[in-house]
Design a protein around this motif. Structure first.
Motif, mmCIF file in Angstrom:
data_model
loop_
_atom_site.group_PDB
_atom_site.id
_atom_site.type_symbol
_atom_site.label_atom_id
_atom_site.label_comp_id
_atom_site.label_asym_id
_atom_site.label_seq_id
_atom_site.Cartn_x
_atom_site.Cartn_y
_atom_site.Cartn_z
ATOM 1 N N GLU A 103 0.714 -0.957 0.030
ATOM 2 C CA GLU A 103 -0.016 0.090 0.086
ATOM 3 C C GLU A 103 0.802 1.297 0.204
ATOM 4 N N GLN A 104 0.395 2.036 -0.716
ATOM 5 C CA GLN A 104 1.106 3.579 -0.647
ATOM 6 C C GLN A 104 2.595 3.565 -0.887
ATOM 7 N N GLY A 105 3.192 2.597 -1.545
ATOM 8 C CA GLY A 105 4.734 2.496 -1.726
ATOM 9 C C GLY A 105 5.413 2.510 -0.550
ATOM 10 N N TRP A 106 5.142 1.592 0.305
ATOM 11 C CA TRP A 106 5.682 1.550 1.616
ATOM 12 C C TRP A 106 7.026 0.573 1.427
ATOM 13 N N TYR A 107 8.200 1.018 1.231
ATOM 14 C CA TYR A 107 9.323 0.096 1.131
ATOM 15 C C TYR A 107 10.345 0.855 2.153
ATOM 16 N N PRO A 108 10.253 0.251 3.455
ATOM 17 C CA PRO A 108 11.279 0.894 4.534
ATOM 18 C C PRO A 108 12.872 0.887 3.917
ATOM 19 N N LEU A 156 13.901 17.336 8.395
ATOM 20 C CA LEU A 156 12.584 17.017 7.845
ATOM 21 C C LEU A 156 12.782 15.394 7.315
ATOM 22 N N GLU A 157 11.688 14.580 7.664
ATOM 23 C CA GLU A 157 11.563 13.098 7.001
ATOM 24 C C GLU A 157 10.168 13.351 6.370
ATOM 25 N N PRO A 158 9.773 13.682 5.008
ATOM 26 C CA PRO A 158 8.470 13.962 4.660
ATOM 27 C C PRO A 158 7.589 12.658 4.380
ATOM 28 N N GLY A 191 9.684 4.905 10.280
ATOM 29 C CA GLY A 191 10.720 5.637 10.924
ATOM 30 C C GLY A 191 12.144 5.104 10.690
ATOM 31 N N SER A 192 12.398 4.333 9.481
ATOM 32 C CA SER A 192 13.606 3.609 9.270
ATOM 33 C C SER A 192 14.633 4.867 9.221
ATOM 34 N N ILE A 193 14.507 5.893 8.758
ATOM 35 C CA ILE A 193 15.390 6.877 8.756
ATOM 36 C C ILE A 193 15.261 7.798 9.756
ATOM 37 N N CYS A 249 8.513 14.837 11.093
ATOM 38 C CA CYS A 249 8.248 13.882 10.068
ATOM 39 C C CYS A 249 6.869 13.906 9.742
ATOM 40 N N VAL A 250 6.384 13.611 8.355
ATOM 41 C CA VAL A 250 5.252 13.614 7.770
ATOM 42 C C VAL A 250 4.980 12.222 7.431
ATOM 43 N N GLU A 251 3.748 11.458 7.676
ATOM 44 C CA GLU A 251 3.277 10.230 7.023
ATOM 45 C C GLU A 251 1.833 10.339 6.932
ATOM 46 N N ILE A 252 1.495 9.801 5.859
ATOM 47 C CA ILE A 252 0.129 9.807 5.443
ATOM 48 C C ILE A 252 -0.725 8.797 5.929
ATOM 49 N N ASP A 253 -0.049 7.554 6.316
ATOM 50 C CA ASP A 253 -0.692 6.361 6.931
ATOM 51 C C ASP A 253 -0.890 6.492 8.122
ATOM 52 N N ARG A 311 0.348 13.908 10.830
ATOM 53 C CA ARG A 311 -0.134 12.995 9.696
ATOM 54 C C ARG A 311 -0.895 13.776 8.754
ATOM 55 N N ALA A 312 -0.397 13.673 7.383
ATOM 56 C CA ALA A 312 -0.798 14.302 6.349
ATOM 57 C C ALA A 312 -0.478 13.955 4.938
ATOM 58 N N ASP A 313 -1.162 14.310 4.031
ATOM 59 C CA ASP A 313 -0.623 14.227 2.645
ATOM 60 C C ASP A 313 0.487 15.247 2.475
ATOM 61 N N PHE A 314 1.912 14.887 2.428
ATOM 62 C CA PHE A 314 2.942 15.810 2.521
ATOM 63 C C PHE A 314 2.605 16.936 1.246
ATOM 64 N N LEU A 315 2.024 16.386 0.011
ATOM 65 C CA LEU A 315 2.008 17.291 -1.018
ATOM 66 C C LEU A 315 0.927 18.575 -0.814
ATOM 67 N N MET A 337 15.095 11.679 2.935
ATOM 68 C CA MET A 337 13.727 11.246 2.375
ATOM 69 C C MET A 337 13.784 9.862 1.443
ATOM 70 N N ASN A 338 12.839 9.270 1.739
ATOM 71 C CA ASN A 338 12.822 8.143 0.651
ATOM 72 C C ASN A 338 11.196 8.110 0.208
ATOM 73 N N PRO A 339 10.957 8.857 -0.856
ATOM 74 C CA PRO A 339 9.250 9.009 -0.813
ATOM 75 C C PRO A 339 8.962 7.815 -1.759
ATOM 76 N N PRO A 340 7.517 8.005 -1.769
ATOM 77 C CA PRO A 340 6.826 6.703 -2.537
ATOM 78 C C PRO A 340 7.158 6.870 -4.055
ATOM 79 N N GLN A 368 7.754 14.642 -7.907
ATOM 80 C CA GLN A 368 6.725 15.601 -7.015
ATOM 81 C C GLN A 368 6.878 15.490 -5.609
ATOM 82 N N HIS A 369 7.354 14.545 -4.797
ATOM 83 C CA HIS A 369 7.681 14.721 -3.507
ATOM 84 C C HIS A 369 9.038 15.659 -3.174
ATOM 85 N N VAL A 370 9.858 14.921 -3.946
ATOM 86 C CA VAL A 370 11.367 15.813 -3.683
ATOM 87 C C VAL A 370 11.323 17.332 -4.222
HETATM 88 C C1 LIG Z 1 9.129 4.221 0.240
HETATM 89 S S1 LIG Z 1 8.163 4.246 1.688
HETATM 90 C C2 LIG Z 1 9.628 4.998 2.866
HETATM 91 C C3 LIG Z 1 9.203 5.075 4.198
HETATM 92 C C4 LIG Z 1 10.206 5.625 4.871
HETATM 93 N N1 LIG Z 1 10.789 6.881 4.347
HETATM 94 C C5 LIG Z 1 11.475 4.682 5.207
HETATM 95 O O1 LIG Z 1 12.497 5.022 4.671
HETATM 96 O O2 LIG Z 1 11.323 3.782 5.712
HETATM 97 C C6 LIG Z 1 7.172 5.680 1.396
HETATM 98 C C7 LIG Z 1 6.232 6.319 2.395
HETATM 99 O O3 LIG Z 1 5.697 7.534 2.044
HETATM 100 C C8 LIG Z 1 4.288 7.267 2.633
HETATM 101 N N2 LIG Z 1 3.474 8.180 1.710
HETATM 102 C C9 LIG Z 1 2.960 7.627 0.540
HETATM 103 N N3 LIG Z 1 2.460 8.882 0.059
HETATM 104 C C10 LIG Z 1 2.489 9.974 0.974
HETATM 105 C C11 LIG Z 1 1.982 11.217 0.952
HETATM 106 N N4 LIG Z 1 1.396 11.710 -0.065
HETATM 107 N N5 LIG Z 1 2.589 12.215 2.161
HETATM 108 C C12 LIG Z 1 3.140 11.435 2.904
HETATM 109 N N6 LIG Z 1 3.454 10.337 3.152
HETATM 110 C C13 LIG Z 1 3.323 9.540 2.028
HETATM 111 C C14 LIG Z 1 3.905 5.858 2.541
HETATM 112 O O4 LIG Z 1 2.815 5.560 3.404
HETATM 113 C C15 LIG Z 1 5.265 5.133 2.827
HETATM 114 O O5 LIG Z 1 5.410 5.050 4.292
#
Ligand SMILES: C[S@@+](CC[C@H](N)C(=O)[O-])C[C@H]1O[C@@H](n2cnc3c(N)ncnc32)[C@H](O)[C@@H]1O
Length: 275
Positions: free
Chosen positions: A81-86, A108-110, A115-117, A130-134, A152-156, A172-175, A181-183
């Motif tokens: 879901e939501q591109g979650w790859y720690p 900032l970790e957006p 919390g791996s970073i 930090c920011v996290e959507i889930d 807790r928010a959509d960073f964008l 950051m390691n964005p989706p 867009q995230h960077v």
């Molecule tokens: C590739 S994972 C990396 C997680 C974390 N940065 C790490 O390094 O372990 C991407 C994370 O971005 C979150 N995410 C996806 N879309 C987002 C958004 N629009 N705003 C904030 N977080 C978002 C996902 O829920 C997921 O936890």
């Protein structure tokens, strides 16, 4: 996803050990229950390590607080879901080597996941927001207890101008599906003179769509670098996607649309209005 009741019973059994990066179940399970437990642990990023000295599901991130959060809600987030790859530890170490964090530095970790970073950055002395959507990952971040602030928010959707200061570092390691867009958006939270370090899919180096081409041009103007990470960097998180590490510094008055740049915009517009 709901944790099946049989799996919940196994994971909350007093004999089950959930510590560090592993979950160890030192008692016999019937086949259907074992399969359910194995499925869930793999789904959230675990890998069975059958070596005699281990015999546990091993995770690419500290699993204890995270699992506690899942058990508290009887729910678990699928890693699909939501591109979650720690971010695996080795990649985090490389990011931190580039970040050069010093005691008290704001970071900032957006898209913070679980919390791996965030955790290692705090161990280096950073003060991390930090920011996290889930919601479930936010809960795990709260359990981790490392970040100063968790949004807790959509960073964008966040406006950099709602933040009084830029951050000295953005890590950051964005989706991966929306990495550019995230960077780009994260640059608006970077202080002048700060550094952004981001894991991005390798495709950012060659995608020919307009947004990616313009992004590469911007990074090139700012003399940023994209360094390929080893092909198997994300194998511990269950994906073979090729990645690169972007490192870019913002010089005051340079080409990046940093926090300072955003703050300067209204004044420029006001001056324009006077002419
Ligand atoms: C590739 S994972 C990396 C997680 C974390 N940065 C790490 O390094 O372990 C991407 C994370 O971005 C979150 N995410 C996806 N879309 C987002 C958004 N629009 N705003 C904030 N977080 C978002 C996902 O829920 C997921 O936890």
């Amino acid at each position: 996803m709901e944790i099946p009741s049989g799996v919940y019973d196994v994971l909350t059994d007093a004999r089950t050990v959930i510590a560090g990066d592993r979950v160890q179940i030192p008692f016999e399970l019937d086949r259907p229950t074992y399969e359910q437990v194995n499925k869930m642990l793999k789904e959230i990023g675990g890998r069975w390590d059958g070596r005699k000295s281990v015999r546990a599901h091993v995770f690419p991130f500290p699993v204890e607080g995270y699992m506690r959060a899942c058990l508290a809600t009887r729910e678990f987030p699928s890693r699909y879901e939501q591109g979650w790859y720690p971010t695996p530890t080795r990649v985090v170490d490389e990011m931190l080597a580039h970040a050069g964090i010093r005691e008290g530095m704001s970071v900032l970790e957006p898209s913070a996941g679980t919390g791996s970073i965030v955790g290692p950055a705090v161990e280096c002395g950073a003060v991390v927001d930090c920011v996290e959507i889930d919601e479930r990952r936010v809960r795990a971040l709260r359990e981790q207890g490392a970040a100063r602030r968790i949004v807790r928010a959509d960073f964008l959707d966040l406006d950099p101008l709602d933040w009084p200061h830029g951050y000295r570092r953005v890590l950051m390691n964005p989706p991966f599906s929306q990495a550019v867009q995230h960077v780009e958006h994260a640059l608006g939270f970077l202080a002048d003179g700060g550094t952004l370090v981001a894991v991005m899919p390798e495709s950012v180096m060659w995608h020919s769509d307009r947004a990616t081409v313009e992004f590469r041009e911007l990074i090139s103007l700012a003399e940023g670098t994209f360094a390929p990470l080893p092909d198997d960097s994300f194998a511990p998180s269950g994906t073979n996607v090729r990645t690169v590490l972007l490192v870019v510094n913002s010089e005051p008055g340079g080409p990046l649309p940093t926090h300072g740049w955003h703050r300067r915009q209204p004044r420029q517009l006001d001056l324009f209005a006077l002419t």
